[in-house]
Write an enzyme that holds these catalytic residues in place. Sequence first.
Site, PDB file in Angstrom:
ATOM      1  N   ILE A 211      13.951  -5.120  -1.599  1.00 18.86           N
ATOM      2  CA  ILE A 211      14.192  -3.902  -2.472  1.00 18.86           C
ATOM      3  C   ILE A 211      14.898  -2.750  -1.506  1.00 18.86           C
ATOM      4  CG2 ILE A 211      13.295  -2.071  -4.011  1.00 18.86           C
ATOM      5  CD1 ILE A 211      13.223  -4.887  -5.199  1.00 18.86           C
ATOM      6  N   THR A 212      13.999  -2.790  -0.287  1.00 16.75           N
ATOM      7  CA  THR A 212      14.487  -1.858   0.931  1.00 16.75           C
ATOM      8  C   THR A 212      16.072  -1.619   0.857  1.00 16.75           C
ATOM      9  OG1 THR A 212      12.786  -2.930   2.079  1.00 16.75           O
ATOM     10  CG2 THR A 212      14.240  -1.357   3.237  1.00 16.75           C
ATOM     11  N   GLU A 213      16.432  -0.252   0.772  1.00 17.29           N
ATOM     12  CA  GLU A 213      17.821   0.044   1.236  1.00 17.29           C
ATOM     13  C   GLU A 213      17.798   0.375   2.711  1.00 17.29           C
ATOM     14  OE1 GLU A 213      19.059   3.126  -1.535  1.00 17.29           O
ATOM     15  OE2 GLU A 213      16.925   4.293  -1.222  1.00 17.29           O
TER      16      GLU A 213
ATOM     17  N   GLU B  97      31.779  -3.791  -9.026  1.00 16.37           N
ATOM     18  CA  GLU B  97      32.151  -2.411  -8.572  1.00 16.37           C
ATOM     19  C   GLU B  97      33.059  -2.379  -7.418  1.00 16.37           C
ATOM     20  OE1 GLU B  97      28.142  -0.764  -7.750  1.00 16.37           O
ATOM     21  OE2 GLU B  97      28.524  -0.915  -5.564  1.00 16.37           O
TER      22      GLU B  97
ATOM     23  N   LYS C  33      -4.368  -3.378   7.043  1.00  9.64           N
ATOM     24  CA  LYS C  33      -5.043  -2.949   5.651  1.00  9.64           C
ATOM     25  C   LYS C  33      -5.758  -3.825   5.049  1.00  9.64           C
ATOM     26  CE  LYS C  33      -3.629   1.447   5.238  1.00  9.64           C
ATOM     27  NZ  LYS C  33      -2.520   2.016   4.559  1.00  9.64           N
TER      28      LYS C  33
ATOM     29  N   TYR D   2      20.509  -1.471 -15.650  1.00 14.17           N
ATOM     30  CA  TYR D   2      19.303  -1.083 -16.885  1.00 14.17           C
ATOM     31  C   TYR D   2      20.197  -0.644 -18.173  1.00 14.17           C
ATOM     32  CZ  TYR D   2      16.811  -0.100 -12.345  1.00 14.17           C
ATOM     33  OH  TYR D   2      16.169  -0.150 -11.300  1.00 14.17           O
TER      34      TYR D   2
ATOM     35  N   HIS E  59      26.697   3.273  -2.754  1.00 10.31           N
ATOM     36  CA  HIS E  59      26.394   2.087  -2.104  1.00 10.31           C
ATOM     37  C   HIS E  59      27.110   1.844  -0.768  1.00 10.31           C
ATOM     38  CE1 HIS E  59      24.984   0.126  -6.159  1.00 10.31           C
ATOM     39  NE2 HIS E  59      24.186   0.728  -5.514  1.00 10.31           N
TER      40      HIS E  59
ATOM     41  N   GLN F 167       5.853   3.405  -3.500  1.00 14.04           N
ATOM     42  CA  GLN F 167       6.601   2.293  -3.939  1.00 14.04           C
ATOM     43  C   GLN F 167       5.835   0.840  -4.569  1.00 14.04           C
ATOM     44  OE1 GLN F 167      10.200   2.814  -5.499  1.00 14.04           O
ATOM     45  NE2 GLN F 167       9.563   4.916  -5.059  1.00 14.04           N
TER      46      GLN F 167
ATOM     47  N   THR G 261       0.883  -1.061   0.082  1.00 14.22           N
ATOM     48  CA  THR G 261       0.038   0.046   0.017  1.00 14.22           C
ATOM     49  C   THR G 261       0.897   1.229   0.180  1.00 14.22           C
ATOM     50  OG1 THR G 261      -0.126  -0.154   2.350  1.00 14.22           O
ATOM     51  CG2 THR G 261      -1.855  -1.285   1.171  1.00 14.22           C
ATOM     52  N   GLY G 262       2.133   0.996   0.171  1.00 16.94           N
ATOM     53  CA  GLY G 262       3.023   2.396  -0.040  1.00 16.94           C
ATOM     54  C   GLY G 262       3.266   2.735  -1.376  1.00 16.94           C
TER      55      GLY G 262
END
Lengths: 290, 290, 381, 381
Positions: free
Chosen positions: A97-99, A210, A44, A160, A248, A21, A18-19
């Site tokens: 996905i959370t950072e 990286e 919810k 991407y 990162h 994102q 429901t957020g």
Amino acid sequence: MAIIIDEKNIPVIVQGITGHQGSFHAQQMKLFGTNIVGGVTPGKKGTQSAGVPVFDSVKEAVENTGARASVIFVPAPYAPDAVIEAIDSGIKLIVIITEHIPFHDMVKMKLYAQLKGSRLIGPNGPGMASVGLAKLGIMPNSIFRQGSVGVVSRSGTLTYEIVNTISESGFGETTVIGIGGDQVVGTKMQDAVQLFEKDSETKAIVMVGEIGGTAEEETAEIIKNSVSKPVVGFIAGRYAPPGKRMGHAGAIITGNKGTAESKIRALNEAGIRVASTPTEIPEILKQLIR
Amino acid sequence: MAIIIDEKNIPVIVQGITGHQGSFHAQQMKLFGTNIVGGVTPGKKGTQSAGVPVFDSVKEAVENTGARASVIFVPAPYAPDAVIEAIDSGIKLIVIITEHIPFHDMVKMKLYAQLKGSRLIGPNGPGMASVGLAKLGIMPNSIFRQGSVGVVSRSGTLTYEIVNTISESGFGETTVIGIGGDQVVGTKMQDAVQLFEKDSETKAIVMVGEIGGTAEEETAEIIKNSVSKPVVGFIAGRYAPPGKRMGHAGAIITGNKGTAESKIRALNEAGIRVASTPTEIPEILKQLIR
Amino acid sequence: MIALTVILLKPVLQINDMVDLLEYEGKQIFQKYQVPVTEFKVIRSESDIPDFSERMVIKAQVPVGGRGKRGGVVPVNSKQEALIAMDKIRKIDFDGHRSEVFLLEKAYSERRELYLSVTLDRSKELPVILASAEGGMDINSVPAEKIYRHHIVPYVSVPEYVKRELGEFLGLKDRQIYEVVDALYSIYDQMDASLVEINPLAVTDGGLTALDSKITVEDDALFRHQEIEPRYFGLEPVEIEARKKGLSFVRLEGDIGIIANGAGLNMATIDMISLRGGRPANFFDLGGTDDPAKVIEALKLESKIVSKVLFINIFGGVTRCDTVATGIVQAVKELKPDFKIVVRLRGANEEQGRHILQENGIESLLNLDQAIDRVVKLAGE
Amino acid sequence: MIALTVILLKPVLQINDMVDLLEYEGKQIFQKYQVPVTEFKVIRSESDIPDFSERMVIKAQVPVGGRGKRGGVVPVNSKQEALIAMDKIRKIDFDGHRSEVFLLEKAYSERRELYLSVTLDRSKELPVILASAEGGMDINSVPAEKIYRHHIVPYVSVPEYVKRELGEFLGLKDRQIYEVVDALYSIYDQMDASLVEINPLAVTDGGLTALDSKITVEDDALFRHQEIEPRYFGLEPVEIEARKKGLSFVRLEGDIGIIANGAGLNMATIDMISLRGGRPANFFDLGGTDDPAKVIEALKLESKIVSKVLFINIFGGVTRCDTVATGIVQAVKELKPDFKIVVRLRGANEEQGRHILQENGIESLLNLDQAIDRVVKLAGE
């Protein structure tokens, strides 16, 4: 077959649906073709988001939808609990996905997932997609093209960029995995490479690394010893200064460790061609895939 | 092939080898034919016990002897640490003879073993033996005879009594496992039964249960659904009063749970013949094995 | 984490017993872990009772349930009433227990009563939280669908989502229940408990309050809890004597004394005697020993309860048959028992053992079935 | 256990930075966890210095190693000497850090110096204990065989056998090291540290003493540690400004400003410009945004460091190209920058974005290689 996600209709839920994102990307995943069957946001229950029912708990969601995978958009302080809830509810594939999740939590979560036999991907990454099957994450739908290249990357938008280049060149992808930019990640670069090696549809592997840590060096070692497919490497941060976090959490040169030079050297020693720009990648692929 | 121990010369160490029990049983295991390669007692490095070298740590012992299994005689307050040390040193089969280990420690140890891929047997049991291969534990050598019956038991001396009867009757055994009399055990009765089902040498299974818990009921359920080999049951404690611990920590009827009646009923419902005395066991085996 | 700090061991008698703490002991632990309890005072003698004029409750301190129904919980309005109540309660037999200590606490008025506990699930081999809105009664009589269950993996403790689910299941809006659940699990974990129960957990105007406590600790873990004394609730004198000597002994109702080495062999022996019509007097696990003195100790204990026959059933392994035989011979010389002794010896050094017995005129057999027949026959004579 | 108590979040700026605690802050934490330290006093100003006549040491408080060699650790015998020493230390440049706070402690005499730390091993993804009898020097310069290593599985903490092995490795007979190791791991775990180091750990006549402390906490975990303020050691003013706004910005030495969305894309952009001979002025991750105001904020920051060219490289996904274009147009109108801007847009809404830019006379390209060539060319003009 592609890797990790290797079936068309795996039922997927979104935790934190429901957020802002969560709901946007639930919609985007559906457009990709992902079988999003529901979402979870405590309190919810009974509402809808992105056209699917929202539940109070993962257990309820699983009971009602048969979900077997979850994508987590829950904010960092609550994300570890959401992951444990998913693991306890029998979810075997969890994309985070959370950072900004503290690495201490991630160390413990990963051990717990290992104990219960769940796979984590991320955190702090764009998730993954098996082209033609399903996407679990936030990568733009437009960049993909079904094909023969397996891509594993520590980055988001750079992935991407590279996937787009591979698609435009005509090769296309089997599975694309963004393992995330943190120090501790659920699925490591070497895990993905080993899975690609075993996947019959994947003809070549692109690994995007990286600066920071030794994941690329360790992966190179494994490629040298047990990967027969052609691999193209790319390392971001050749000109990054030491001692600075380059965005990162994991992208930092400490002392003389984790430099791009060290990684490129390790890759070259393992017989891996390293591209210096994204556009070089399809050119090298052309030479390697016959 | 026998189960769990299925090779002749698996190298075994004894933790707590310089103690009275440790050294006596190390010797007995050697007489059985077990390949005892060393022992561990911190501070006793460089000495010998039972004719094998003693090391300060499991890591040292493994490095020097290539040990892959361990038998633990360490007293209860220190036994969990000894088990963790064995797990951390890569030992995959750990037989715990020690009694009176708090079950809280055992719950945590078992999860840790699961995480690291080690098997625990015991605690508070006589260990195990694969006849003709190796014995890890304290069962008397004289009771065994190589044969075709797999035995799993919650008891110690009662197991000897029953194994002796089976040997004297001419059947003999493949593997005998005493899972231990505690509430929480490393290898459960149902695990052993499932392994016996898969073992080509085992023609029949004898399961020796007792009052307390629901291990026999759960095993009966599994036998009903997935075991094709003949099974003979024995349940000790038909005349035990409720609410009293009958020696073993696990042997207690609480409320109306864990009674011998309940277990015998469950076994019978699963089509398992239940002997009422040890001597009946070979008689039933004769009827079942053709 | 597995607590492994090295401690100086006090000689705790480990015979796989449970230690049931009394209500007040449990509530003292609750206070330490900040589980809310009604203000209370422990009354050991009349002089401990304060003067008071408000409504209070005096409660028997016995390790059994259903005290209220049996008159063990009495509302009182003054010291005088409390004294009278205590006298009455002292006379009540609670399944063999008498109340020697009392708990005096403020009378409470609750809106509803809940149930909350953490215990070991032996089948899953994990602790489990049980919660129900049907408090105040035996949880075994509450239907399964009215119980919230969650198995705890100790490494991750009680996850936040579980507390949320549990709070919703109990219809509690306030987050106080989160703290109570955490505290209960901490007590379970840190006290090495096999059961930590609040029944009832009252919902009052001032929040949640534990109206009773039940904490059970296994004696195997007492070496980590020097503050807990082993206790002998509901035991017969001969059982207490055995426990004090570290012997695993259970009194039964019959007349045939039994000594066997090993718990399973003991139970099987009792079963076989009973199946053939005999009546065993006890369970007695001699354990593994190489000391004849332990055998003598065992015979002394048996001589207090056996009238006709004592059956000694040994399958030698760690315990050797000749050691047992030597002990039996010495004990017979010393005690001159007026009951018969049947010995059955198998296993390690069985021949030497039988020889020793034979030389001293004590009957022994090899075959278990024959030995049982002989024992039952002698008992019936 | 994973601590998940719900806390009220204070707005901590998370930009994946490390917080290096100063020696005295670390030692205050050591005291809390009962790691023995020499008695010390924190000196913030002259007035904090007590009168004394014994031998003391005054130490610069800066988050860098090698203070002693650079004159940051001075033995003093009186208040007067301490004042002189402080004045001298204040003038020393420690890799860009100045000492504003000082630590005054008793001079110590050690028999030998050890090394002990707990840190994250990124490769194994587990914490690791490192110990060496060669204390007082950078652990990276100690040969591997002189370092004791053990990877800790958080669920079982530091097993007893590891403390025994470690004590033997260090040649310590006393069990005090067991407590120090436990405390160090507890600090690592409970403070969400990425490094807890004692170097040197002195063996003195009175036992073990931590002569220095190094504790590093990742800012991702600061929401659990309200007591720790984020800090800006060794940063340039523009970097501090960016951090205060929660922006991920690293100053480099060149003249070409860079804004890109995503850390990897940023680094790749820097690499490509550098490979073609350009000199990037910064790393700047715009992150995912759908707010043109964030783009304006970014351009304002860049305008402080860019002289000739700013390159904006966007691969649209969460961040849409038209949003970025709108922000750029607004920023240019507002700031009227005197440098050139090259924009490269790909991905979500790239056509709309390029259209918006074109209408406002801002150069944009689709192809990354061409864009890089253009940027480097402009910078060289």
